[in-house]
Design a protein around this motif. Sequence first.
Motif, short mmCIF file in Angstrom:
data_model
loop_
_atom_site.label_atom_id
_atom_site.label_comp_id
_atom_site.label_asym_id
_atom_site.label_seq_id
_atom_site.Cartn_x
_atom_site.Cartn_y
_atom_site.Cartn_z
N ALA A 52 15.80 107.87 85.08
CA ALA A 52 14.77 106.98 85.45
C ALA A 52 14.88 105.61 84.79
O ALA A 52 15.84 105.54 83.85
CB ALA A 52 13.29 107.33 84.90
N ASP A 53 14.27 104.59 84.90
CA ASP A 53 14.27 103.29 84.45
C ASP A 53 13.62 103.33 82.95
O ASP A 53 12.42 103.16 82.82
CB ASP A 53 13.63 102.25 85.44
N THR A 54 14.34 103.26 81.96
CA THR A 54 13.85 103.28 80.45
C THR A 54 13.04 102.04 80.27
O THR A 54 11.74 102.11 79.69
CB THR A 54 14.92 103.22 79.48
N GLY A 55 13.29 100.98 80.70
CA GLY A 55 12.48 99.77 80.34
C GLY A 55 11.16 99.81 81.01
O GLY A 55 10.14 99.45 80.49
N LEU A 56 11.11 100.30 82.28
CA LEU A 56 9.76 100.37 83.12
C LEU A 56 9.11 101.52 82.50
O LEU A 56 7.96 101.45 82.23
CB LEU A 56 9.99 100.88 84.49
N ALA A 57 9.64 102.45 82.05
CA ALA A 57 9.04 103.62 81.30
C ALA A 57 8.12 103.11 80.10
O ALA A 57 7.21 103.52 79.78
CB ALA A 57 9.83 104.66 80.92
#
Length: 550
Positions: A52-57
Amino acid sequence: MPHDTSLIGTIVAGLGVAFLMGALAHRLRISPIAGYLLAGVLVGPFTPGFVADTGLAMQLAEIGVILLMFGVGLHFSLKDLLSVRKIAVPGAVMQIGVASALGIMLGLWLGWSIAGSAVFGLALSVASTVVLLRALQARDMVETEKGRIAVGWLIVEDLVMVLALVLLPAMFGDRGDEAGIGANGAGLLQSAGIVLVKVVGFVAFMFLIARRILPWVLHWVAHSGSRELFRLAVLAIALGVAFGAAVIFDVSFALGAFFAGMILGETQLSRRAAEETLPLRDAFAVLFFVSVGMLFDPKVLIEQPGPVIATVAIIVVGKSVAAYALVRAFGHNAQTALTVSVSLAQIGEFSFILAGLGVGLKVLPETGRDLILAGSLLSILFNPILFSLAVKRIRSEEPDVEAVADGDDAPGPCNAGVVLIGYGRVGSHIGSLICGRGEGLTVIEDQKDMAAAAREAGATVIVGDATKESILRQAGLDEASTLLIAIPEGVEAGAIVRRARAINPKLVIVARAHSDEEVSDLVRRGADHVVMAERETASRMAERAMLTLA
């Protein structure tokens, strides 16, 4: 047609895997937080499979922090905040000092610079907003004296971290050593002054301007009759004030949301606003734990076991011991000190931000960031366990009867015909009705502030755990005619019904339930009547309808 699905994929993967791991944790009878953290590890960049996209999370998790602090603010008042200032302000500052000192010593032992060690120690000193509040809310402690002290402590920690995040670039700039402090001395003083002015400006704006505008907007929307618009207004206020506070005044999202909630908490619509934000608050809080797990690289446990253990010890043991000693030094009892110290024995979102800034400024080595992430995940994992142990310890150490109605120094069994368990939102209404008619009432309550409210209403009060047979007997249950169980916890209510029925077979037991399963369980254990809000509401409305048709 191609689509960018990174946001959707992150939400779906985060919530989907969190559900599976949370359900497994529930099945194994451990905290679901452990499952959410493991879900983050599984969808993170350090394990095979979907990433998953860590920044978005992290941004989605920040929404959870905003909504959580907004909800706490709705149940808080300025009076509550000021009532704990004498312990929260000096206690938090001194606890930050102790934890930072321990972190500095560990950093120096690992061969880091003084500046890097200081950033590392500061990152270990601040507790996670989400973890602390989830722990307090799960045990209905936010509105107790213990909860108010912990939340006030948390607010002070947030303010200190805001100051640190602004001052670090001014202190070190692009330099990764202590020489940057002297080179930027003027900038440091200027930044400190700007931060102070912005914080004061934010508080003044909220209490002089927003305090007049926000309640008016919410009341106007409420009178429109649209539930959808009301829900939208609440979310817009919570997120808008938090974002504006961060962009305009440079304070944290969490602090802005807390003040917005505290202002709306003074209105009659505060309870409805809290209910409207609850589903989103829970969903985004889960994403917070998933995002923490995504940052964790399991290799650090193998490559650096000693430093990891030392880091976790500082967070779980060092901070807790310091907080416990400070709360006791300020004259509070052991139960309050234990609750506050355990609730602070973890680190979270501010620690990640501070670690990232330290690495970006080349002050903190990347190893330090890895240790902070490992310490965060492990401390969050241990915290629910420690909290449960602390609650059991508190209940075991509390005297069976701590306080009763004024004038009884050495109480014997009570003789009231009606015994009420729980003086919360439902119990307080029951108590006011019974005491208002001049009837005798004995209340069993394990929270001191709620017990005090029951005593003011005219009830005889026993402070203790109602699941204990000795407490039930002390309430005079063997001679009572009616037992009213107003607590929301179905499991504890079932245990109370079983023990009460054994003490007095002729007792009329009326209990509260929230589902058909709880109704069946309480009846099976011996309850004579079980009240479920949905059923009672439907029955009363149907009765009114039939009267108009007759």
